[in-house]
Design an enzyme around this catalytic site. Structure first.
Site, short mmCIF file in Angstrom:
data_model
loop_
_atom_site.label_atom_id
_atom_site.label_comp_id
_atom_site.label_asym_id
_atom_site.label_seq_id
_atom_site.Cartn_x
_atom_site.Cartn_y
_atom_site.Cartn_z
N LYS A 113 -1.29 0.57 0.07
CA LYS A 113 -0.13 1.29 0.83
C LYS A 113 0.61 2.05 -0.09
O LYS A 113 1.38 3.18 0.29
CB LYS A 113 0.82 0.23 1.50
CG LYS A 113 0.12 -0.78 2.85
CD LYS A 113 -0.67 -0.12 3.77
CE LYS A 113 -1.02 -0.82 4.97
NZ LYS A 113 -2.19 -1.62 4.64
C1 LIG Z 1 -2.98 -2.35 5.45
C2 LIG Z 1 -4.31 -2.77 4.90
C3 LIG Z 1 -5.51 -2.71 5.37
C4 LIG Z 1 -5.85 -1.94 6.59
O1 LIG Z 1 -5.63 -0.69 6.50
P1 LIG Z 1 -5.52 0.18 7.84
O2 LIG Z 1 -5.33 1.75 7.08
O3 LIG Z 1 -4.24 -0.24 8.60
O4 LIG Z 1 -6.95 0.21 8.58
C5 LIG Z 1 -6.67 -3.47 4.53
N1 LIG Z 1 -6.42 -4.06 3.50
C6 LIG Z 1 -5.07 -4.14 3.07
C7 LIG Z 1 -4.90 -4.85 1.76
C8 LIG Z 1 -3.89 -3.61 3.71
O5 LIG Z 1 -2.82 -3.89 3.10
#
Ligand SMILES: *Cc1c(COP(=O)(O)O)cnc(C)c1O
Length: 496
Positions: A113
């Site tokens: 993120k």
């Molecule tokens: C948010 C997240 C995901 C999923 O990603 P999306 O874009 O919501 O599909 C997968 N792994 C981790 C560690 C995340 O923080």
């Protein structure tokens, strides 16, 4: 260069600029913003392969954010991809067991993120200036664990903004919760809700759609925006690392120019994999997009059958950031495969609300041929972590392990040996308890931070700064609310 504007997936008639789409987050009609045309790269991959991460970020983002000047965008990029990352490469690629792991977790909160949320606050404040917005921007965010901390870190003490994060109380890892509740910054607020991630996301979307609330805010000099991947300002920076990965593999002679690659993405809200799809559309030679789910395998079933059905039990798993049954960003893909027909998309989304399901036509399903789905159970995820550690000394977090296992299954089933990039979405330290349980084959009753130290010693990886920071940090947030009281929590924080 063609100017890209944005339209809503539920009403294609109104157009807004990129900066307006970033400021709004979600369209008033509840739809998501999509570009009027998916841009194509205007530099060759050979040229891109000579650039660093920031250079590629500019080349990709300029095509989507066409009302930002070169100077504005370059400043945002400079401010985002700096020493907050623990490596100058920004996203290192590790080759292990026949695949390339694109490590997207070297930012300040050790999950992928950070790739978008370290730049979003800069894009947002630049957008506010461009549009002469004098209101304070209130970022409302629902999190399954990782977005919350990354958004808090990005927006803490950013002038002209406030941020409120809702997370499912009891539905995130110990480290994830500690990271959020210790967040500093007078403009931050963190609330645990008695519900799951879907409840949090639905609650946030409902507040966004509340006209009266919006008027009240405006009277008090505030307006909402979103840091979730429903915001195009989240999605666009995520396209960058797929372009970078291809360019880097080419620069390192791991692939030949034009050679196709497959991409595997551990998926929850469908933002990350949609960014890979955008990269493919920009001209990156991607063959298959492999969507990996945990036991909440609503997307796997969708790619198999063309039916999206959330009427099922919500599972709490050891990959909590993927514990999602309503994948918001899928709406953008549905809109695109519906031939950009906003009425058709709106009616499917309505059926998702009223019946909890929808089915796409054969025509639409045919357009999904570059996607394939897979899923891994919690046991399989643990076995994969252990196996990878024992054979390669490389430690995967639980989410990346889901993707890795799904990739193994894909190769076994298809025999497809196309070179493959696996999106590695979190540091194993963020999910230390589950990772150590997988490696040691048993639950430990030791305190989490002792497990952190043991993980560091067995993996030879230094404990990340993000973990050291929270060892002794005091708790600053302890609000918990019912899932239908989220709006009240917002009002009380803003004093309106
Ligand atoms: C948010 C997240 C995901 C999923 O990603 P999306 O874009 O919501 O599909 C997968 N792994 C981790 C560690 C995340 O923080």
């Amino acid at each position: 260069m063609e100017k890209v504007l944005y339209k809503s997936t539920r009403d294609s008639s109104k157009l807004v600029t990129a900066s307006q789409a970033i400021l709004k987050g979600l369209s008033d009609d509840g739809g998501l913003f999509v570009p009027t045309t998916l841009p194509k790269l205007d530099k060759s991959i050979d040229e891109l392969s000579k650039m660093d991460y920031k250079g590629i970020a500019y080349e990709v983002m300029k095509l989507f954010l066409s009302d930002f000047t070169e100077d504005e965008l370059k400043k945002c990029i400079e401010n985002a991809y700096d020493e907050k990352f623990d490596t100058r490469e920004i996203v290192p690629i590790t080759e292990a067991d026949g695949a390339y792991y694109l490590e997207l977790y070297h930012g300040s909160t050790i999950a992928f993120k950070d790739m978008a949320l370290s730049i979003l606050p800069h894009l947002m404040t630049t957008a506010a200036n461009k549009n002469n917005i004098s209101n304070e921007i209130v970022i409302l965010t629902a999190t399954s664990g990782d977005t919350g901390k990354a958004a808090l870190a990005g927006f803490a003490d950013v002038p002209g903004t406030k941020i409120i994060v809702f997370y499912p109380k009891g539905g995130v890892s110990f480290i994830q919760e500690r990271q959020m509740v210790t967040q500093k910054g007078d403009n931050t607020m963190v609330v645990g809700i008695k519900g799951n991630f879907d409840d949090a996301q639905t609650g946030v979307k409902k507040i966004f759609g509340d006209r009266e609330f919006a008027e009240k805010l405006s009277e008090n000099g505030y307006q909402f925006s979103s840091a979730n991947s429903i915001n195009i300002g989240r999605l666009v920076p995520q396209v960058v690392y797929y372009v970078y990965a291809y360019a880097k593999l080419l620069a390192d002679n791991k692939i030949a120019e034009g050679e196709k690659i497959n991409v595997v993405v551990p998926t929850g809200n469908f933002g990350n994999i949609l960014a890979a799809y955008f990269a493919k559309n920009m001209g990156i030679p991607i063959a298959k997009l492999i969507c990996a789910s945990n036991e909440n395998k609503v997307l796997f079933d969708f790619f198999e059958t063309g039916v999206y059905d959330r009427n099922r039990e919500f599972m709490l798993t050891n990959s909590p950031s993927m514990d999602i049954l309503i994948s918001s960003n899928l709406e953008r893909l549905i809109y695109l495969i519906a031939g950009e027909d906003s009425d058709k998309n709106a009616s499917l989304m309505k059926s998702l609300v009223t019946e909890g399901r929808y089915e796409i036509s054969k025509d639409m399903k045919d357009k999904l041929n570059s996607f394939t789905g897979g899923f891994a159970t919690q046991e399989e995820t643990c076995a994969k972590i252990k196996d990878m550690y024992e054979k390669n000394g490389y430690v995967l977090d639980t989410h990346t392990a889901v993707a890795s296992k799904v990739y193994d299954d894909y190769v076994n089933k298809t025999g497809d040996r196309t070179k493959t990039v696996i999106a590695s979405t979190a540091s194993p330290f963020k999910f230390t308890t589950s990772v150590m349980e997988a490696i040691e084959g048993k639950k430990s009753d030791e305190p989490d931070f002792e497990l952190v130290d043991r993980l560091s010693s067995i993996s030879g990886v230094k404990v990340p700064r993000a973990i050291d920071e929270i060892r002794t940090a005091p708790t600053r947030h302890d609000h918990v609310c019912e899932k239908d009281k989220m709006a009240d929590a917002v009002r009380s924080f803003l004093g309106i």
